[in-house]
Enzyme design. Structure first.
Site, PDB file in Angstrom:
ATOM      1  CB  CYS A  78      -0.973  -0.058   1.178  1.00 20.22           C
ATOM      2  SG  CYS A  78      -2.409   0.996   0.935  1.00 20.22           S
ATOM      3  CG  HIS A 170      -2.908  -3.244   4.208  1.00 23.37           C
ATOM      4  ND1 HIS A 170      -1.852  -2.540   4.737  1.00 23.37           N
ATOM      5  CD2 HIS A 170      -3.665  -2.348   3.555  1.00 23.37           C
ATOM      6  CE1 HIS A 170      -1.963  -1.266   4.419  1.00 23.37           C
ATOM      7  NE2 HIS A 170      -3.057  -1.127   3.703  1.00 23.37           N
ATOM      8  CD  GLU A 172       0.100  -5.267   6.275  1.00 19.91           C
ATOM      9  OE1 GLU A 172       0.209  -5.945   5.238  1.00 19.91           O
ATOM     10  OE2 GLU A 172      -0.223  -4.064   6.266  1.00 19.91           O
TER      11      GLU A 172
HETATM   12  N1  GLN Z   1      -3.746   6.358   1.288  1.00 19.55           N
HETATM   13  C1  GLN Z   1      -2.430   6.141   1.833  1.00 19.55           C
HETATM   14  C2  GLN Z   1      -1.382   6.956   1.073  1.00 19.55           C
HETATM   15  O1  GLN Z   1      -1.681   7.538   0.065  1.00 19.55           O
HETATM   16  C3  GLN Z   1      -2.060   4.676   1.766  1.00 19.55           C
HETATM   17  C4  GLN Z   1      -2.987   3.899   2.654  1.00 19.55           C
HETATM   18  C5  GLN Z   1      -2.371   2.659   3.225  1.00 19.55           C
HETATM   19  O2  GLN Z   1      -1.158   2.444   3.229  1.00 19.55           O
HETATM   20  N2  GLN Z   1      -3.233   1.838   3.757  1.00 19.55           N
HETATM   21  O3  GLN Z   1      -0.279   7.026   1.507  1.00 19.55           O
END
Ligand code: GLN
Length: 201
Positions: A78, A170, A172
Site C-alpha cells: 500500500c 495488506h 499483514e
Molecule cells: N492512502 C495512503 C497513502 O496515500 C495509503 C494507505 C495505506 O497504506 N493503507 O499514503
C-alpha cells in the site's frame, strides 16, 4: 535470514508479527545501521507523503536505493508500494523510484475506501487471497519488465520487477501468510545469489 520492516510510520508491528508467523526473523528498521543488517526490507502501509519526507530526514532514502540496486529484495504494501514506485499520478513528490510503475493514491473511490475481497493470484495458488484494501492505490502503468500478478476491477494491485514486490493491499492484516512466504522466497533466492552477479559479468 533477517527481514527488516521500515519503522518510520505505519503498520510496522503487524508486518513483524506476520513475518514471524511465516517463519522469518524480523526487526524494525529505523537507521542506516539497522538497514545494513537485513537481507530484505518491507515498507508497510501508512501515509506516503509523511514517509517520503521522513526517509530523507532519517537519511534512509539513499541507502535503501543503494541496497535494492545491489540486489536486496524490497516489498511495499500500500503506502510502501507508493513510496517505491517510479512516480505517483496525483502527487508531485520524489519517490524511491525502485519499480517501474505509476500509481494513483486512494484510487478505489470513497465507497470502496476499505474492502476485503477474494483476489485471484495465480502465483500464490488456486485459492483466492483474502486481500484487505484500505484507501488503497492502484497501478496505472507498468513498465515492460514489470510482471502484473493481480488485478482488481481491471487495475493492477500486485506487481513484481525482479527483486521488488508491490501490493496495493495488506497481507499483514490477515492470517493467510502466502504473500509473506512468497517474499521470503525472494529473499532466500537473492541471498543465494549474492556475489554471483559480479563474477558472471
Ligand atoms: N492512502 C495512503 C497513502 O496515500 C495509503 C494507505 C495505506 O497504506 N493503507 O499514503
Amino acid at each position: 535470514m533477517l527481514v527488516g520492516v521500515l519503522a518510520l510510520q505505519g503498520d510496522v508491528d503487524e508486518h513483524i508479527a506476520a513475518l514471524h508467523r511465516a517463519g522469518a526473523e524480523a526487526i524494525a528498521v529505523k537507521t542506516p545501521a539497522d538497514l545494513e543488517r537485513v537481507d530484505g526490507l518491507v515498507i508497510p502501509g501508512g501515509e506516503s507523503t509523511t514517509v517520503m519526507k521522513l526517509l530523507d530526514r532519517f537519511h534512509l532514502a539513499a541507502p535503501i536505493k543503494a541496497r535494492v540496486k545491489d540486489g536486496m529484495p524490497l516489498w511495499g504494501t500500500c503506502m510502501g508500494m507508493i513510496v517505491a514506485a517510479h512516480d505517483v499520478a496525483d502527487l508531485d513528490q520524489p519517490t524511491l523510484d525502485l519499480i517501474d510503475i505509476t500509481v494513483r493514491r486512494n484510487a478505489f473511490g470513497r465507497q470502496n475506501e476499505s474492502a476485503e475481497i477474494g483476489l485471484p493470484v495465480a502465483a500464490l495458488g488456486e485459492e483466492p487471497f483474502p486481500a484487505i484494501f484500505i484507501r488503497a492505490p492502484w497501478i496505472e502503468r507498468t513498465g515492460p519488465s514489470v510482471e502484473l500478478l493481480a488485478e482488481r476491477d481491471g487495475h493492477g494491485v500486485m506487481v513484481r520487477q525482479r527483486d521488488v514486490l508491490g501490493t496495493s493491499f495488506h497481507p499483514e492484516l490477515t492470517s493467510d501468510a502466502r504473500v509473506h512466504a512468497y517474499f521470503l522466497k525472494m529473499v532466500a533466492e537473492a541471498k543465494k545469489n549474492v556475489g554471483k552477479t559480479s563474477t558472471a559479468a
